[in-house]
Design a protein around this motif. Structure first.
Motif, PDB file in Angstrom:
ATOM      1  N   VAL A   2      -2.818  -4.528  11.737  1.00 47.93           N
ATOM      2  CA  VAL A   2      -3.452  -5.303  12.819  1.00 47.93           C
ATOM      3  C   VAL A   2      -3.318  -6.803  12.583  1.00 47.93           C
ATOM      4  N   ARG A  26     -20.633   2.193   6.848  1.00 45.60           N
ATOM      5  CA  ARG A  26     -19.905   1.813   8.060  1.00 45.60           C
ATOM      6  C   ARG A  26     -18.876   2.886   8.444  1.00 45.60           C
ATOM      7  N   GLY A  32       0.931  -6.686  13.640  1.00 47.67           N
ATOM      8  CA  GLY A  32      -0.229  -7.037  14.465  1.00 47.67           C
ATOM      9  C   GLY A  32       0.134  -7.936  15.644  1.00 47.67           C
ATOM     10  N   GLY A  82     -14.570  -4.016  13.472  1.00 47.44           N
ATOM     11  CA  GLY A  82     -14.375  -4.092  14.916  1.00 47.44           C
ATOM     12  C   GLY A  82     -13.006  -3.617  15.364  1.00 47.44           C
ATOM     13  N   ALA A  83     -11.941  -4.045  14.683  1.00 47.94           N
ATOM     14  CA  ALA A  83     -10.592  -3.664  15.085  1.00 47.94           C
ATOM     15  C   ALA A  83     -10.392  -2.156  14.886  1.00 47.94           C
ATOM     16  N   ALA A 140     -13.167   0.087   8.989  1.00 44.93           N
ATOM     17  CA  ALA A 140     -14.135   0.616   9.967  1.00 44.93           C
ATOM     18  C   ALA A 140     -14.868  -0.539  10.651  1.00 44.93           C
ATOM     19  N   ASN A 157     -12.739   3.778   4.417  1.00 49.22           N
ATOM     20  CA  ASN A 157     -13.397   2.463   4.360  1.00 49.22           C
ATOM     21  C   ASN A 157     -14.132   2.261   3.049  1.00 49.22           C
ATOM     22  N   ARG A 158     -14.186   0.985   2.641  1.00 51.85           N
ATOM     23  CA  ARG A 158     -14.871   0.610   1.399  1.00 51.85           C
ATOM     24  C   ARG A 158     -16.365   0.856   1.540  1.00 51.85           C
ATOM     25  N   SER A 159     -16.969   0.353   2.605  1.00 53.06           N
ATOM     26  CA  SER A 159     -18.396   0.571   2.818  1.00 53.06           C
ATOM     27  C   SER A 159     -18.601   1.956   3.426  1.00 53.06           C
TER      28      SER A 159
HETATM   29  P1  NDP Z   1     -14.463  -6.820  10.444  1.00 51.76           P
HETATM   30  O1  NDP Z   1     -15.064  -7.860   9.578  1.00 51.76           O
HETATM   31  O2  NDP Z   1     -15.275  -6.202  11.539  1.00 51.76           O
HETATM   32  O3  NDP Z   1     -13.925  -5.596   9.517  1.00 51.76           O
HETATM   33  C1  NDP Z   1     -13.156  -5.857   8.365  1.00 51.76           C
HETATM   34  C2  NDP Z   1     -12.721  -4.528   7.750  1.00 51.76           C
HETATM   35  O4  NDP Z   1     -11.893  -4.815   6.625  1.00 51.76           O
HETATM   36  C3  NDP Z   1     -13.876  -3.680   7.231  1.00 51.76           C
HETATM   37  O5  NDP Z   1     -13.564  -2.310   7.375  1.00 51.76           O
HETATM   38  C4  NDP Z   1     -13.913  -4.065   5.745  1.00 51.76           C
HETATM   39  O6  NDP Z   1     -14.482  -3.071   4.936  1.00 51.76           O
HETATM   40  C5  NDP Z   1     -12.442  -4.180   5.459  1.00 51.76           C
HETATM   41  N1  NDP Z   1     -12.149  -5.011   4.294  1.00 51.76           N
HETATM   42  C6  NDP Z   1     -12.135  -6.373   4.211  1.00 51.76           C
HETATM   43  N2  NDP Z   1     -11.805  -6.772   2.975  1.00 51.76           N
HETATM   44  C7  NDP Z   1     -11.610  -5.640   2.232  1.00 51.76           C
HETATM   45  C8  NDP Z   1     -11.255  -5.380   0.889  1.00 51.76           C
HETATM   46  N3  NDP Z   1     -11.022  -6.383   0.029  1.00 51.76           N
HETATM   47  N4  NDP Z   1     -11.140  -4.098   0.484  1.00 51.76           N
HETATM   48  C9  NDP Z   1     -11.351  -3.067   1.351  1.00 51.76           C
HETATM   49  N5  NDP Z   1     -11.711  -3.253   2.640  1.00 51.76           N
HETATM   50  C10 NDP Z   1     -11.834  -4.507   3.082  1.00 51.76           C
HETATM   51  O7  NDP Z   1     -13.135  -7.473  11.030  1.00 51.76           O
HETATM   52  P2  NDP Z   1     -12.307  -7.026  12.334  1.00 51.76           P
HETATM   53  O8  NDP Z   1     -12.217  -5.550  12.350  1.00 51.76           O
HETATM   54  O9  NDP Z   1     -12.819  -7.744  13.512  1.00 51.76           O
HETATM   55  O10 NDP Z   1     -10.876  -7.659  12.013  1.00 51.76           O
HETATM   56  C11 NDP Z   1     -10.043  -7.086  11.024  1.00 51.76           C
HETATM   57  C12 NDP Z   1      -8.678  -7.689  11.133  1.00 51.76           C
HETATM   58  O11 NDP Z   1      -8.125  -7.310  12.401  1.00 51.76           O
HETATM   59  C13 NDP Z   1      -8.672  -9.212  11.104  1.00 51.76           C
HETATM   60  O12 NDP Z   1      -7.715  -9.622  10.170  1.00 51.76           O
HETATM   61  C14 NDP Z   1      -8.223  -9.628  12.502  1.00 51.76           C
HETATM   62  O13 NDP Z   1      -7.369 -10.729  12.464  1.00 51.76           O
HETATM   63  C15 NDP Z   1      -7.448  -8.405  12.952  1.00 51.76           C
HETATM   64  N6  NDP Z   1      -7.444  -8.239  14.401  1.00 51.76           N
HETATM   65  C16 NDP Z   1      -6.228  -8.251  15.018  1.00 51.76           C
HETATM   66  C17 NDP Z   1      -6.153  -8.121  16.370  1.00 51.76           C
HETATM   67  C18 NDP Z   1      -4.822  -8.153  17.023  1.00 51.76           C
HETATM   68  O14 NDP Z   1      -4.783  -8.241  18.256  1.00 51.76           O
HETATM   69  N7  NDP Z   1      -3.721  -8.080  16.284  1.00 51.76           N
HETATM   70  C19 NDP Z   1      -7.359  -7.942  17.207  1.00 51.76           C
HETATM   71  C20 NDP Z   1      -8.589  -7.898  16.445  1.00 51.76           C
HETATM   72  C21 NDP Z   1      -8.613  -8.058  15.094  1.00 51.76           C
HETATM   73  P3  NDP Z   1     -16.103  -2.991   4.705  1.00 51.76           P
HETATM   74  O15 NDP Z   1     -16.668  -2.309   5.911  1.00 51.76           O
HETATM   75  O16 NDP Z   1     -16.214  -2.204   3.464  1.00 51.76           O
HETATM   76  O17 NDP Z   1     -16.576  -4.418   4.548  1.00 51.76           O
END
Ligand code: NDP
Length: 284
Positions: free
Chosen positions: A227, A161, A250, A135-136, A133, A156-158
């Motif tokens: 992604v 959010r 991705g 940005g992506a 949940a 989502n974990r959180s």
């Molecule tokens: P954010 O930090 O905004 O969100 C990260 C998400 O991952 C949150 O929902 C978080 O959950 C979850 N998460 C992370 N670690 C864990 C875990 N160990 N267990 C469960 N949930 C987890 O990052 P973004 O959304 O900006 O980016 C996410 C990915 O998307 C990145 O790897 C980025 O490279 C990729 N991306 C790819 C794009 C593309 O064009 N291919 C474009 C944009 C991003 P919680 O809310 O609980 O913390």
């Protein structure tokens, strides 16, 4: 005839930004088309973002990409924001209309283009399950809702959010959205049409890490997407492929969002194959 040595400038502002791969694909595209354009990868600290935006106005940049941590903070510094970017609540691309700077978000659009053109699936009427949940996930969920998805399940974990995103989709986009807290292994419903890992689980150097999700019971026609662009073949993608699912890495999302920005800036169709090959080479 006199020469014109001026460069058309675009680029990305971020902090940290050193590992941002966008310059690789955009510079390859400019070179391929023989354009006198430059894509600069610029480290901008959060407190300096207003000065940096004033700088692009002063230097006549044609546009700019924003990455962590500027995607939200940039919004009040722009002249207007596209409707979908406002609904997503973040801007990753700025384009110019005369002297005006317009905020756009191409992440979700890039994802959807891959679903439609590369996987050949129409998101309209689909049941989409999004893991994450952040940005992506937000960009993907909003664009899927705008594209007429039948149902969007957010996992989502959180809880805070995830629930906030589901509420946003329900209230502001009139979408049928449901939040499921992510505790232990999540099992998507059998009627899932598109499953997306929109978390950062599996990102280099942890490409071998599997998100806690059981995909054995998915129907065979379910499209499985990630992604994470680097490595493109995450364990999630490889597991789905081994079970016979059509998959979308991705990489197309990254290339497509860059291609959409390229068109906004230059007015030209992007050489997507060249961009993808440049990224594949960079990711090794
Ligand atoms: P954010 O930090 O905004 O969100 C990260 C998400 O991952 C949150 O929902 C978080 O959950 C979850 N998460 C992370 N670690 C864990 C875990 N160990 N267990 C469960 N949930 C987890 O990052 P973004 O959304 O900006 O980016 C996410 C990915 O998307 C990145 O790897 C980025 O490279 C990729 N991306 C790819 C794009 C593309 O064009 N291919 C474009 C944009 C991003 P919680 O809310 O609980 O913390």
């Amino acid at each position: 005839m006199s020469a014109d040595y001026r460069d058309n400038l675009v680029g990305v502002f971020g902090y940290p930004v050193a590992e941002n791969p966008t310059s690789v694909m955009l510079e390859a595209a400019f070179k391929h088309l023989g354009l006198n354009w430059r894509y600069l990868t610029v480290e901008v600290r959060p407190a300096s973002l207003p000065d940096a935006i004033r700088g692009i106005r002063a230097m006549g940049f044609k546009g700019i990409n924003l990455t962590i941590p500027h995607k939200v903070a940039v919004m009040p510094l722009l002249d207007s924001i596209a409707d979908d970017a406002r609904l997503i609540g973040a801007v990753n691309t700025v384009r110019r209309e005369g002297d005006r700077l317009i905020g756009e978000n191409t992440d979700g659009k890039g994802f959807l283009r891959g679903v439609r053109e590369e996987a050949g699936i129409d998101p309209k009427g689909a049941h989409i399950v999004v893991l994450g949940a952040g940005g992506a996930a937000r960009a993907i969920a909003v664009e899927c809702a705008l594209a007429g998805a039948d149902r969007i399940t957010l996992v989502n974990r959180s809880a805070e959010r995830g629930a906030a995103l589901a509420d946003h989709l329900t209230q502001n986009l009139k979408a049928a959205a449901l939040f499921v807290p992510w505790r232990g292994d999540f099992t998507p419903g059998k009627n899932t049409d598109i499953l997306v890992n929109a978390t950062s689980i599996g990102l280099f150097p942890d490409g071998g890490t599997m998100p806690p999700v059981r995909i054995e019971d998915l129907k065979q026609t379910c499209l499985v997407c990630d992604v994470i662009p680097n490595p493109p073949d995450t364990r999630f993608i490889m597991t789905a492929r081994a079970q016979g699912h059509k998959t979308l890495t991705g990489l197309p999302m990254l290339v497509n969002q860059g291609a959409i920005g390229f068109k906004m800036w230059t007015g030209l169709d992007a050489p997507e194959k060249v961009m993808r090959a440049a990224l594949e080479k960079a990711f090794g």
